[in-house]
Design a protein around this motif. Structure first.
Motif, PDB file in Angstrom:
ATOM      1  N   MET A   1      14.212   4.857   0.505  1.00 22.78           N
ATOM      2  CA  MET A   1      13.413   3.622   0.660  1.00 22.78           C
ATOM      3  C   MET A   1      12.293   3.597  -0.395  1.00 22.78           C
ATOM      4  O   MET A   1      11.823   4.642  -0.831  1.00 22.78           O
ATOM      5  N   ASN A   2      11.872   2.395  -0.756  1.00 21.07           N
ATOM      6  CA  ASN A   2      10.765   2.214  -1.691  1.00 21.07           C
ATOM      7  C   ASN A   2       9.523   2.963  -1.166  1.00 21.07           C
ATOM      8  O   ASN A   2       9.093   2.767  -0.032  1.00 21.07           O
ATOM      9  N   SER A   3       8.930   3.822  -2.018  1.00 21.77           N
ATOM     10  CA  SER A   3       7.848   4.680  -1.526  1.00 21.77           C
ATOM     11  C   SER A   3       6.586   3.881  -1.170  1.00 21.77           C
ATOM     12  O   SER A   3       5.819   4.271  -0.285  1.00 21.77           O
ATOM     13  N   VAL A   4       6.390   2.762  -1.862  1.00 22.61           N
ATOM     14  CA  VAL A   4       5.214   1.924  -1.562  1.00 22.61           C
ATOM     15  C   VAL A   4       5.370   1.323  -0.166  1.00 22.61           C
ATOM     16  O   VAL A   4       4.437   1.328   0.651  1.00 22.61           O
ATOM     17  N   TYR A   5       6.581   0.862   0.118  1.00 23.85           N
ATOM     18  CA  TYR A   5       6.855   0.261   1.432  1.00 23.85           C
ATOM     19  C   TYR A   5       6.777   1.329   2.528  1.00 23.85           C
ATOM     20  O   TYR A   5       6.228   1.096   3.611  1.00 23.85           O
ATOM     21  N   GLU A   6       7.293   2.499   2.186  1.00 26.49           N
ATOM     22  CA  GLU A   6       7.275   3.610   3.151  1.00 26.49           C
ATOM     23  C   GLU A   6       5.823   3.939   3.576  1.00 26.49           C
ATOM     24  O   GLU A   6       5.554   4.226   4.732  1.00 26.49           O
ATOM     25  N   LYS A   7       4.928   3.865   2.585  1.00 26.36           N
ATOM     26  CA  LYS A   7       3.520   4.171   2.879  1.00 26.36           C
ATOM     27  C   LYS A   7       2.922   3.132   3.841  1.00 26.36           C
ATOM     28  O   LYS A   7       2.181   3.490   4.761  1.00 26.36           O
ATOM     29  N   VAL A   8       3.252   1.862   3.629  1.00 29.60           N
ATOM     30  CA  VAL A   8       2.739   0.815   4.532  1.00 29.60           C
ATOM     31  C   VAL A   8       3.301   1.043   5.936  1.00 29.60           C
ATOM     32  O   VAL A   8       2.570   0.970   6.935  1.00 29.60           O
ATOM     33  N   LEU A   9       4.598   1.358   5.995  1.00 28.89           N
ATOM     34  CA  LEU A   9       5.230   1.612   7.303  1.00 28.89           C
ATOM     35  C   LEU A   9       4.567   2.801   8.007  1.00 28.89           C
ATOM     36  O   LEU A   9       4.330   2.764   9.211  1.00 28.89           O
TER      37      LEU A   9
ATOM     38  N   GLY B   1     -10.206   3.153  -8.830  1.00 33.48           N
ATOM     39  CA  GLY B   1      -9.230   4.112  -9.348  1.00 33.48           C
ATOM     40  C   GLY B   1      -7.956   4.207  -8.521  1.00 33.48           C
ATOM     41  O   GLY B   1      -7.091   5.025  -8.810  1.00 33.48           O
ATOM     42  N   TYR B   2      -7.855   3.393  -7.491  1.00 28.97           N
ATOM     43  CA  TYR B   2      -6.634   3.399  -6.683  1.00 28.97           C
ATOM     44  C   TYR B   2      -5.514   2.674  -7.410  1.00 28.97           C
ATOM     45  O   TYR B   2      -5.769   1.705  -8.138  1.00 28.97           O
ATOM     46  N   PRO B   3      -4.271   3.117  -7.214  1.00 30.86           N
ATOM     47  CA  PRO B   3      -3.172   2.322  -7.770  1.00 30.86           C
ATOM     48  C   PRO B   3      -3.182   0.919  -7.149  1.00 30.86           C
ATOM     49  O   PRO B   3      -3.630   0.757  -6.004  1.00 30.86           O
ATOM     50  N   ILE B   4      -2.704  -0.038  -7.893  1.00 30.20           N
ATOM     51  CA  ILE B   4      -2.783  -1.428  -7.411  1.00 30.20           C
ATOM     52  C   ILE B   4      -1.992  -1.608  -6.102  1.00 30.20           C
ATOM     53  O   ILE B   4      -2.338  -2.439  -5.266  1.00 30.20           O
ATOM     54  N   SER B   5      -0.964  -0.780  -5.916  1.00 27.88           N
ATOM     55  CA  SER B   5      -0.192  -0.883  -4.667  1.00 27.88           C
ATOM     56  C   SER B   5      -1.053  -0.481  -3.461  1.00 27.88           C
ATOM     57  O   SER B   5      -0.859  -0.990  -2.358  1.00 27.88           O
ATOM     58  N   ASP B   6      -2.020   0.408  -3.676  1.00 29.15           N
ATOM     59  CA  ASP B   6      -2.931   0.773  -2.593  1.00 29.15           C
ATOM     60  C   ASP B   6      -3.939  -0.347  -2.321  1.00 29.15           C
ATOM     61  O   ASP B   6      -4.382  -0.534  -1.187  1.00 29.15           O
ATOM     62  N   VAL B   7      -4.313  -1.055  -3.389  1.00 30.62           N
ATOM     63  CA  VAL B   7      -5.297  -2.130  -3.223  1.00 30.62           C
ATOM     64  C   VAL B   7      -4.729  -3.230  -2.310  1.00 30.62           C
ATOM     65  O   VAL B   7      -5.460  -3.833  -1.529  1.00 30.62           O
ATOM     66  N   VAL B   8      -3.411  -3.454  -2.405  1.00 30.46           N
ATOM     67  CA  VAL B   8      -2.809  -4.515  -1.568  1.00 30.46           C
ATOM     68  C   VAL B   8      -2.155  -3.960  -0.303  1.00 30.46           C
ATOM     69  O   VAL B   8      -1.621  -4.728   0.496  1.00 30.46           O
ATOM     70  N   LEU B   9      -2.224  -2.648  -0.118  1.00 30.34           N
ATOM     71  CA  LEU B   9      -1.609  -2.059   1.087  1.00 30.34           C
ATOM     72  C   LEU B   9      -2.184  -2.670   2.386  1.00 30.34           C
ATOM     73  O   LEU B   9      -1.418  -3.034   3.287  1.00 30.34           O
ATOM     74  N   PRO B  10      -3.508  -2.831   2.488  1.00 35.53           N
ATOM     75  CA  PRO B  10      -4.039  -3.416   3.737  1.00 35.53           C
ATOM     76  C   PRO B  10      -3.511  -4.833   3.997  1.00 35.53           C
ATOM     77  O   PRO B  10      -3.285  -5.203   5.144  1.00 35.53           O
ATOM     78  N   THR B  11      -3.330  -5.599   2.947  1.00 41.64           N
ATOM     79  CA  THR B  11      -2.788  -6.958   3.106  1.00 41.64           C
ATOM     80  C   THR B  11      -1.386  -6.872   3.698  1.00 41.64           C
ATOM     81  O   THR B  11      -1.035  -7.601   4.639  1.00 41.64           O
TER      82      THR B  11
END
Ligand code: HPA
Length: 273
Positions: free
Chosen positions: A1-9, A88-98
């Protein structure tokens, strides 16, 4: 699975039992609005530290928690504190809360922020409803493998800020005698404020307000099909327009001074959603 999505999950799994209701509105509080939740009928709070792998802000005045409560009868999840790309966070972390708030069930994303004003009609303390934005100076949060579970590879961006919500905010402002500007917000990365030459350039690009947040969150929310609206508090005139050097303290002070009226505008808007 996409690791960015996995982190949100993973974030969602770690807090799902603490979420008291399905929120309708996800509200992101900008500088100065940190105490907004005091006006809500609060049902639960989740500290960002208690969420697995959740990005936590390092900026003074941006303490972090989700607050769940009712604004009148509307269930709202409110973000007190957000992370910025310049930390300094990756942009994927910046939108993780959204993405997480959409996973909680929120249909509407209400973004607020502090900005510098470029439009000569604007004064410090004004509110500007976003009608559109310019994102080309900040990294696009959708770069990388597409998260098909959330949205399409090439999302349309013709109407990011929902017209029906815009009309409701306009009416809420008018009914409560609150002056409301409307315009285009541009997100730069920060953390340095802009130079006067950069502000001149942005002025030529039809930018009305400039700041360091919001647009990347709007792009991620648009990708997921959320309805989006945004209001910026013009905390200062932009560099070169302002006669004095810009400071974070000035922005925070102006945000605080505008907070009572901003609070009213947000509450009356949400009641009408
Ligand atoms: N520039 C960028 N971000 C800001 C400003 C500004 O003038 N004011 C508040 N946030």
């Amino acid at each position: 699975m996409n690791s960015v999505y996995e982190k949100v999950l993973g974030c969602y799994e770690s807090i799902k039992d603490k979420i008291p209701f399905t929120p309708k509105v996800a509200l992101v509080l900008g500088s100065g609005l940190g105490n907004y939740a005091d006006t809500m009928d609060v049902k639960a709070e989740i500290d960002y530290h208690d969420i697995k792998d959740f990005p936590i802000s390092t900026v003074p005045g941006h303490a972090g928690k989700f607050i769940f409560g009712y604004v009148d009868k509307v269930p709202v999840v409110c973000m007190k504190g957000r992370v910025h790309f310049y930390e300094g966070y990756p942009i994927s972390d910046v939108v993780l809360p959204t993405r997480l708030m959409k996973m909680m069930g929120a249909e509407i994303l209400f973004l607020t922020n502090a900005s510098g004003g470029l439009n000569p009609e604007y004064k410090a303390g004004d509110f500007m409803m976003l009608t559109d934005h310019i994102s080309i100076f900040a990294p696009n949060p959708l770069i990388g493998q597409n998260i098909d579970e959330l949205g399409t590879r090439f999302p349309d961006m013709s109407q990011v800020y929902d017209l029906d919500l815009q009309e409701k905010i306009r009416k809420a402002a008018k009914d409560n005698d609150i002056k409301l500007q409307e315009g285009i917000y541009c997100q730069l990365t920060g953390p340095s404020f802009e130079s006067p030459a950069e502000i001149k350039l942005l002025g030529k690009l039809a930018v009305d307000t400039v700041g360091m947040s919001t647009v990347v969150e709007a792009i991620a929310a648009n990708h997921m099909g959320m309805k989006i609206c945004g209001i910026s508090c013009v905390c200062n005139l932009a560099a070169g327009i302002s006669e004095t050097p810009l400071t974070h303290e000035e922005v925070q002070e102006a945000g605080k001074a505008a907070a009572p009226l901003f609070t009213k505008l947000i509450t009356e808007s949400i009641k009408s959603f």
